[in-house]
Design a protein around this motif. Sequence first.
Motif, PDB file in Angstrom:
ATOM      1  N   ILE A   1      30.371  -5.062  12.028  1.00 44.66           N
ATOM      2  CA  ILE A   1      29.119  -4.720  11.342  1.00 44.66           C
ATOM      3  C   ILE A   1      29.206  -5.109   9.868  1.00 44.66           C
ATOM      4  O   ILE A   1      28.273  -5.685   9.287  1.00 44.66           O
ATOM      5  N   ASP A   2      30.336  -4.787   9.248  1.00 42.93           N
ATOM      6  CA  ASP A   2      30.523  -5.157   7.836  1.00 42.93           C
ATOM      7  C   ASP A   2      30.459  -6.662   7.647  1.00 42.93           C
ATOM      8  O   ASP A   2      29.868  -7.162   6.682  1.00 42.93           O
ATOM      9  N   GLN A   3      31.073  -7.399   8.572  1.00 41.36           N
ATOM     10  CA  GLN A   3      31.040  -8.854   8.493  1.00 41.36           C
ATOM     11  C   GLN A   3      29.610  -9.374   8.620  1.00 41.36           C
ATOM     12  O   GLN A   3      29.174 -10.246   7.861  1.00 41.36           O
ATOM     13  N   ALA A   4      28.887  -8.826   9.562  1.00 39.17           N
ATOM     14  CA  ALA A   4      27.512  -9.280   9.791  1.00 39.17           C
ATOM     15  C   ALA A   4      26.617  -8.939   8.606  1.00 39.17           C
ATOM     16  O   ALA A   4      25.732  -9.717   8.245  1.00 39.17           O
ATOM     17  N   GLU A   5      26.854  -7.786   7.986  1.00 41.32           N
ATOM     18  CA  GLU A   5      26.005  -7.369   6.866  1.00 41.32           C
ATOM     19  C   GLU A   5      26.155  -8.325   5.693  1.00 41.32           C
ATOM     20  O   GLU A   5      25.190  -8.575   4.954  1.00 41.32           O
ATOM     21  N   GLY A   6      27.352  -8.875   5.528  1.00 42.55           N
ATOM     22  CA  GLY A   6      27.568  -9.832   4.451  1.00 42.55           C
ATOM     23  C   GLY A   6      26.814 -11.123   4.646  1.00 42.55           C
ATOM     24  O   GLY A   6      26.636 -11.894   3.693  1.00 42.55           O
ATOM     25  N   MET A   7      26.355 -11.395   5.865  1.00 45.64           N
ATOM     26  CA  MET A   7      25.612 -12.621   6.159  1.00 45.64           C
ATOM     27  C   MET A   7      24.143 -12.353   6.427  1.00 45.64           C
ATOM     28  O   MET A   7      23.443 -13.168   7.002  1.00 45.64           O
ATOM     29  N   LEU A   8      23.656 -11.141   6.003  1.00 45.65           N
ATOM     30  CA  LEU A   8      22.303 -10.728   6.356  1.00 45.65           C
ATOM     31  C   LEU A   8      21.229 -11.509   5.612  1.00 45.65           C
ATOM     32  O   LEU A   8      20.125 -11.711   6.131  1.00 45.65           O
ATOM     33  N   GLY A   9      21.528 -11.956   4.403  1.00 42.44           N
ATOM     34  CA  GLY A   9      20.532 -12.678   3.621  1.00 42.44           C
ATOM     35  C   GLY A   9      20.057 -13.937   4.334  1.00 42.44           C
ATOM     36  O   GLY A   9      20.849 -14.724   4.832  1.00 42.44           O
ATOM     37  N   GLY A  10      18.734 -14.101   4.407  1.00 39.57           N
ATOM     38  CA  GLY A  10      18.176 -15.288   5.048  1.00 39.57           C
ATOM     39  C   GLY A  10      17.984 -15.159   6.536  1.00 39.57           C
ATOM     40  O   GLY A  10      17.440 -16.076   7.169  1.00 39.57           O
ATOM     41  N   ALA A  11      18.437 -14.061   7.150  1.00 39.78           N
ATOM     42  CA  ALA A  11      18.273 -13.894   8.596  1.00 39.78           C
ATOM     43  C   ALA A  11      16.805 -13.640   8.931  1.00 39.78           C
ATOM     44  O   ALA A  11      16.050 -13.081   8.123  1.00 39.78           O
ATOM     45  N   ASP A  12      16.383 -14.057  10.142  1.00 38.82           N
ATOM     46  CA  ASP A  12      14.989 -13.820  10.524  1.00 38.82           C
ATOM     47  C   ASP A  12      14.768 -12.352  10.885  1.00 38.82           C
ATOM     48  O   ASP A  12      15.709 -11.568  11.009  1.00 38.82           O
ATOM     49  N   ASP A  13      13.492 -11.986  11.046  1.00 39.11           N
ATOM     50  CA  ASP A  13      13.132 -10.575  11.247  1.00 39.11           C
ATOM     51  C   ASP A  13      13.807  -9.969  12.484  1.00 39.11           C
ATOM     52  O   ASP A  13      14.268  -8.825  12.454  1.00 39.11           O
TER      53      ASP A  13
END
Length: 420
Positions: free
Chosen positions: A43-55
């Motif tokens: 989850i922490d890893q994914a949160e770091g890549m959240l910017g720019g993700a679609d809705d």
Amino acid sequence: MRKPLLIMSAMLVTVLAFGQKKELKKAERAIKSGDLSEALAAIDQAEGMLGGADDALVAQFYVVKAEAYLANAGESDFDSMKKSAEALKMAKESAGGSKYADRIDLARQNLRTAIVNSAVADQNSQNYGPAAEKLYESYKVSPQDTSDLYYAAGNAINAKDYDLAMKYYDMLLDVGYTGIKKEYVATNTETGEIVAFRDENEMKTNMLTGLYSNPEDRMTESVRGDLLTNMTLIYMAQNKNEKALELMAKARQENPDDISLVRAEADLAYKMGDMDKYKNLMQEVIASDPNNPELYYNLGVGSAQAGNDDDAKKLYAKAIELDPEYANAKINMAALILKGEGAIIEEMNNLGTSAADNKRYDELKEQRVDIYRSAVPYLEDAVELRPNNKELVRTLMNIYSQIGEDGKFKAMKAKLESMD
């Protein structure tokens, strides 16, 4: 020159989205396998890549995060529960949340159950402050479950956090809370007890066991009267008597037949020293429950406080008639009887040494003994009901000495010495 940059930007977004999906899948697998450390790390890893993700991906991320922290919370990790609640809120508010509506709703139900169970455990351990906080959090997770807020207020009262309780009660008044709801009940065929079930399906399932009969659905009674009563009592505890009177008037107007409000108004009148009003209101309460010894006892206390000793004795006698083991009523009755010796002792002390005075002294002495003998039965019963009360034993011992009951005096003296 710009075109390659746009292509590179698109490729970067695609890579980030792919990486995020990969971490979310890893987190979901870890949750299912019970490897919660791995799930939270993903989850922490994914949160770091959240910017720019679609809705849709944003919504999925928050749903998985909510599920991970809920699983990590177990039965008591409230911090994880709160993180799960915040993630659910973000998932529901995200533009892609509708795609995961069913999953969000299931997580919400499970989270509320976990929080409420944890609050109940705190409440049972008399940790009322944490219980109130958790029940309020549960209400925020599921605002339609306003009963959570009502019970949060009750726990805040038990924690003596009256300001917090008033905040919750004001919120309940704003939403028009009454506590009325449909409940499904059936009668236990072995005990005759009426049992309430969570829903209609649970009732129907239990009916198949043959252990229940007379299934029915019914509406519960309103608790608005209790709510207003509690608010009034809080004002009384805070010595805000004018506010208490104002709220009580409103409560009585809205619930003219609610006897709990009459009792609360009587308590308020008692606290404010309006004994006539207290007496009238308590008579109204008694009329609604004429076989309740506590009501007669309380009215007896009020009458004694107002100096109406004869009325108080009658009321204590009625309480004892209804409950022969009502220790407090017996103790207060004895105290009222013994109160009569005060005037006798004062007169005895003011007598001279003439023949007439000596005769009067003997008369008063006999009257004093009569008072003692009248109090003895109540004190004997009280000592039997409260055998560890040293003051009762000491009082009875002294009276036995005064009325010449030497055997009983020695027995009480021995009992008192053993207590010391």
